[in-house]
Scaffold this active site. Structure first.
Site, mmCIF file in Angstrom:
data_model
loop_
_atom_site.group_PDB
_atom_site.id
_atom_site.type_symbol
_atom_site.label_atom_id
_atom_site.label_comp_id
_atom_site.label_asym_id
_atom_site.label_seq_id
_atom_site.Cartn_x
_atom_site.Cartn_y
_atom_site.Cartn_z
ATOM 1 C CG ASN A 116 -3.608 7.214 -5.071
ATOM 2 O OD1 ASN A 116 -4.338 6.132 -4.170
ATOM 3 N ND2 ASN A 116 -2.206 7.174 -5.426
ATOM 4 N NE ARG B 24 -0.503 3.666 -4.509
ATOM 5 C CZ ARG B 24 0.402 3.715 -4.067
ATOM 6 N NH1 ARG B 24 -0.417 4.692 -3.027
ATOM 7 N NH2 ARG B 24 1.142 3.521 -3.164
ATOM 8 C CG HIS C 115 7.500 2.176 -3.346
ATOM 9 N ND1 HIS C 115 8.562 2.735 -2.162
ATOM 10 C CD2 HIS C 115 6.702 3.567 -2.735
ATOM 11 C CE1 HIS C 115 8.373 3.617 -1.608
ATOM 12 N NE2 HIS C 115 7.008 4.170 -2.279
ATOM 13 N NE ARG D 229 6.180 3.039 6.147
ATOM 14 C CZ ARG D 229 6.069 3.411 4.883
ATOM 15 N NH1 ARG D 229 7.213 3.404 3.683
ATOM 16 N NH2 ARG D 229 4.535 3.796 4.576
ATOM 17 C CD GLU E 89 4.433 6.183 -7.934
ATOM 18 O OE1 GLU E 89 4.433 7.218 -7.438
ATOM 19 O OE2 GLU E 89 4.238 5.116 -6.889
#
Ligand code: ADP
Length: 394
Positions: free
Chosen positions: A7, A86, A173, A234, A375
């Site tokens: 990643n 990723r 996601h 956010r 993940e």
């Protein structure tokens, strides 16, 4: 088969090595090289027999990735058969891909939509290509949501914006939503292809997905990760007129509005304290704005459960995952509260005690699950499936 997962982000490179025997995987080692560009980058390596945590000067992504390979060669030696990367934005690509020139072009094309991720994801792929001559496979955060129907992914703005610029909802996601969906099927001992789920990934970034017969049919993040739930910094859903007003009244530039909504809003903006749910939870007894941030966060998530319940018609389970979803029983209790009429009944004791598994009452029509997301493992599994299927994933 040994698969390395990488990643590569803007200032860090995370890595993990998996060994597959048939379909079963085992993590051999993992680590991170962060604060790339500084004199004091952290270099971390973890395996069963070796733990390293030191600081050193790492000037570039290339140095960081070379360092990761060096540690793997030294402490977890053996052939690497493929690298799974990723990649945040894959546009309308439906599944993971071996990265050849045409895939590089697609990742590059979507740099405009994911400027903080895609350039660094692609850089990681290019560096790995130079270091190991094995298939480099891109696993996209967007791919799981490629099954959204047009009625869910179009915005109600003039159609040309879609054909001209690709303005539509993509969702993010996806790797996490897919992983926890598979895991939910395992826990419930039912085939994923027959399960309807609402999966809530509640981390610093947060999103919720409606999964019908194992496929994503709607998700709360859209054109960018800004849409949907309230997140650490956010805003999530917002009347676009607020943006226009800010531009007009505060004379904000595009860059300023971007920072305002992505970095200064959410839990942080409302509470004025922190983007970290732990701090919000401990402050909310005495601090009204922290309490408001908590209430808003949970209320927004509850509304999405209602919306996706309607979209799915039948819900077999609700899944909580990621930092907040996995570790904050108080948040799960608040979100699930008062949903008894929908057949959603949380068991308060199990909710406090169980770290992974079913936390609903026996009588609850809709099961409620806590699942630890992974993940890296999902990227490894995708990569393995591509390798086993001669370049085609599931
Ligand atoms: P990211 O989106 O960065 O991957 P994570 O999934 O790691 O984020 O989630 C990070 C968030 O999880 C933190 O901001 C924190 O608010 C929350 N979190 C972690 N542990 C706990 C806890 N024990 N209680 C409440 N919130 C927690």
């Amino acid at each position: 088969m040994r698969i390395l997962v990488l990643n590569s982000g803007s200032s860090s490179v995370k890595y993990a090595l998996f060994e597959f025997k048939n379909k079963k995987s085992k993590k051999i080692c993992n680590g991170i090289v962060d604060e790339i560009g500084s004199n004091k980058s952290n270099i971390i390596f973890n395996s069963k027999n070796k733990k390293i945590a030191k600081k050193a000067k790492i000037g570039s992504h290339e140095e960081a990735i070379k360092k990761a390979f060096e540690l793997i060669v030294k402490f977890a030696p053996g052939k690497i058969d493929a690298v799974g990367h990723r990649v945040v934005h894959g546009g309308e690509l439906k599944k993971s891909k071996i990265v050849e020139k045409s895939e590089e072009k697609i990742i590059e094309k979507y740099e405009e939509f994911a400027p903080l991720h895609n350039p660094y994801n692609l850089l990681g792929i290019k560096i790995c290509k130079k270091l190991v001559d094995v298939p480099q496979i891109a696993v996209f955060d967007t791919a799981f949501h490629s099954t959204l129907p047009p009625k869910a992914f179009f915005y109600a703005i003039p159609y040309e914006q879609y054909s001209k610029f690709g303005i539509r909802r993509y969702g993010f996601h996806g790797t996490s939503h897919k992983y926890v969906s598979k895991k939910a099927a395992e826990i419930l001992q039912r085939p994923l292809s027959k399960l309807n789920l609402i999966t809530l990934h509640l981390g610093n970034g947060a999103s919720v997905t409606a999964v019908k017969n194992g496929k994503s049919i709607d998700t709360s993040m859209g054109f960018s990760p800004l849409e949907g739930l309230i997140m650490g910094t956010r805003s999530g859903d917002l009347d676009p007129a607020v943006v226009l007003y800010l531009i007009e009244r505060e004379k904000m530039s595009v860059e300023e509005v971007n920072r305002y909504l992505n970095e200064k809003s959410g839990l942080f903006g409302v509470s004025g304290i922190s983007n970290d749910m732990r701090k919000i939870l401990s402050a909310k007894k005495t601090n009204k704005r922290a309490e408001l941030a908590f209430e808003m966060f949970c209320y927004r998530a509850k509304k999405y459960i209602g919306a996706y319940y309607a979209a799915l018609g039948r819900v077999d389970a609700i899944v909580f995952t990621a930092g907040i979803g996995e570790n904050a029983p108080e948040v799960r209790e608040k979100i699930c509260g008062g949903l008894g009429n929908l057949g959603i009944e949380l068991d308060k004791k199990k909710n406090k005690k169980i770290k992974e598994g079913v936390i609903s009452r026996r009588s609850s029509k809709v099961k409620i699950l806590v699942i630890k997301t992974d993940e890296e493992k999902e990227i490894a599994e995708e990569t393995y499936s591509i390798m086993k299927n001669g370049g085609n994933g599931e």
